[in-house]
Motif scaffolding. Structure first.
Motif, PDB file in Angstrom:
ATOM      1  N   SER A 298       0.807  -1.228   0.000  1.00  0.00           N
ATOM      2  CA  SER A 298       0.000   0.000   0.000  1.00  0.00           C
ATOM      3  C   SER A 298       0.835   1.271   0.000  1.00  0.00           C
TER       4      SER A 298
ATOM      5  N   ILE B  85      -2.336   3.043  -1.801  1.00  0.00           N
ATOM      6  CA  ILE B  85      -2.998   2.092  -2.690  1.00  0.00           C
ATOM      7  C   ILE B  85      -3.669   1.025  -1.841  1.00  0.00           C
TER       8      ILE B  85
ATOM      9  N   SER C  36      -6.561  -2.453  -1.899  1.00  0.00           N
ATOM     10  CA  SER C  36      -7.222  -3.403  -2.769  1.00  0.00           C
ATOM     11  C   SER C  36      -7.870  -4.522  -1.965  1.00  0.00           C
ATOM     12  N   ASN C  37      -8.597  -5.351  -2.680  1.00  0.00           N
ATOM     13  CA  ASN C  37      -9.273  -6.524  -2.142  1.00  0.00           C
ATOM     14  C   ASN C  37      -8.636  -7.790  -2.716  1.00  0.00           C
ATOM     15  N   THR C  38      -7.449  -7.641  -3.317  1.00  0.00           N
ATOM     16  CA  THR C  38      -6.838  -8.694  -4.107  1.00  0.00           C
ATOM     17  C   THR C  38      -5.916  -9.573  -3.281  1.00  0.00           C
TER      18      THR C  38
ATOM     19  N   SER D 166      -1.741  -9.346  -2.757  1.00  0.00           N
ATOM     20  CA  SER D 166      -1.313  -7.987  -3.132  1.00  0.00           C
ATOM     21  C   SER D 166      -0.505  -7.327  -2.027  1.00  0.00           C
TER      22      SER D 166
ATOM     23  N   GLN E  10      -1.640  -5.511   0.089  1.00  0.00           N
ATOM     24  CA  GLN E  10      -2.214  -4.179   0.265  1.00  0.00           C
ATOM     25  C   GLN E  10      -3.300  -4.213   1.338  1.00  0.00           C
TER      26      GLN E  10
ATOM     27  N   SER F  59      -6.935  -3.006   3.021  1.00  0.00           N
ATOM     28  CA  SER F  59      -8.275  -2.756   2.504  1.00  0.00           C
ATOM     29  C   SER F  59      -8.956  -1.693   3.355  1.00  0.00           C
TER      30      SER F  59
ATOM     31  N   ASN G   3     -16.330  -6.201  -3.292  1.00  0.00           N
ATOM     32  CA  ASN G   3     -15.275  -5.698  -4.172  1.00  0.00           C
ATOM     33  C   ASN G   3     -14.351  -4.680  -3.501  1.00  0.00           C
TER      34      ASN G   3
ATOM     35  N   ASN H 260     -13.633  -4.971   0.358  1.00  0.00           N
ATOM     36  CA  ASN H 260     -12.911  -5.691   1.423  1.00  0.00           C
ATOM     37  C   ASN H 260     -13.513  -7.061   1.730  1.00  0.00           C
TER      38      ASN H 260
ATOM     39  N   ASP I 124     -10.673   7.554  -0.912  1.00  0.00           N
ATOM     40  CA  ASP I 124     -10.846   6.929  -2.225  1.00  0.00           C
ATOM     41  C   ASP I 124     -12.211   7.347  -2.769  1.00  0.00           C
TER      42      ASP I 124
END
Length: 240
Positions: free
Chosen positions: A112, A119, A121-123, A126, A128, A130, A156, A158, A218
């Motif tokens: 992140s 940054i 994401s929920n990926t 990653s 990163q 959420s 989409n 978390n 965001d």
């Protein structure tokens, strides 16, 4: 003088589990001397009074999301990822007792950003963090020690938190010493990690269907989150 000595003696003889979950000793002593009058007004107003160092806009959004998801919730944690990791950006509120339990450092994922998270994401994989509204699950002992599972409530955004093993846990890289050495906190694989010293009481204050609200400005999330667009505190959106 004797009364003060008795209060001090009581502080050091009570079992830890009976002490108020707070990081400020002066707050505990003030409770020994008498409780504060109840704070009135809407939830966002009460949160702002309890956490004057937090951004009022973030608290307003957290209050709105919680009122939509679970108006009767007992505890709420708010994370402001718009702040750098060198600043205290995690607040835990006891909504029934109207107290601030914790004001703490918290890490973000290595994917992140560096000192600042930018940054999200929920990926999976990653690394990163959420954002959005989470409901807490059970505590457990894992590879990071005592930890708290999180259920992401926003599709989409978390909702893969459980599959990604995004949990609250303690870490030795979350400390003032680490900040002094590196200019930032250490980073996790996406988890909101906290100081090791407060891991147990903080997790115990939040486990079992309490709520965590993680903020970042965001624009897409702010405009599309069902919890932030909720027009009335019906509490139905977060039901299983």
């Amino acid at each position: 003088m004797a009364a003060h000595s008795n209060a001090t003696a009581l502080l050091f003889t009570l079992p830890f589990s009976l002490l108020p979950l707070t990081t400020h000793a002066d707050t505990f002593m003030s409770r020994m001397n008498g409780s504060s009058p109840p704070i009135s007004g809407p939830l966002e107003h009460r949160l702002a009074q309890l956490a004057p160092h937090a951004n009022p806009h973030v608290l307003q959004l957290a209050a709105k999301a919680l009122s939509c998801a679970a108006p009767g919730a007992q505890r709420l944690a708010v994370i402001d990822f718009s702040l750098p990791s060198t600043e205290e950006r995690l607040w835990v509120f006891d909504l029934q007792q109207q107290t601030l339990l914790f004001e703490e450092l918290v890490s973000h994922g290595s994917g992140s950003g560096d000192a600042n998270a930018e940054i999200f994401s929920n990926t999976p994989e990653s690394y990163q963090s959420s954002i959005g509204l989470f409901r807490t699950m059970n505590s457990y002992y894992g590879r990071n020690g005592y930890s708290l599972r999180l259920e992401g409530l926003e599709p989409n955004i978390n909702d893969l938190a459980y599959e990604r093993a995004i949990v609250i846990h303690g870490a030795d890289y979350v400390s003032d010493d680490f900040i002094q050495q590196t200019g930032r906190l250490g980073r996790s694989q996406g988890c909101p990690a906290v100081r090791e010293e407060i891991t147990y009481p903080l997790i115990d204050s939040l486990k079992d269907e309490q709520y965590v609200f993680a903020y970042y400005p965001d624009q897409e999330w702010l405009e599309t989150s069902a919890f932030l667009a909720c027009s009335s505190p019906a509490g139905h959106l977060a039901q299983r």
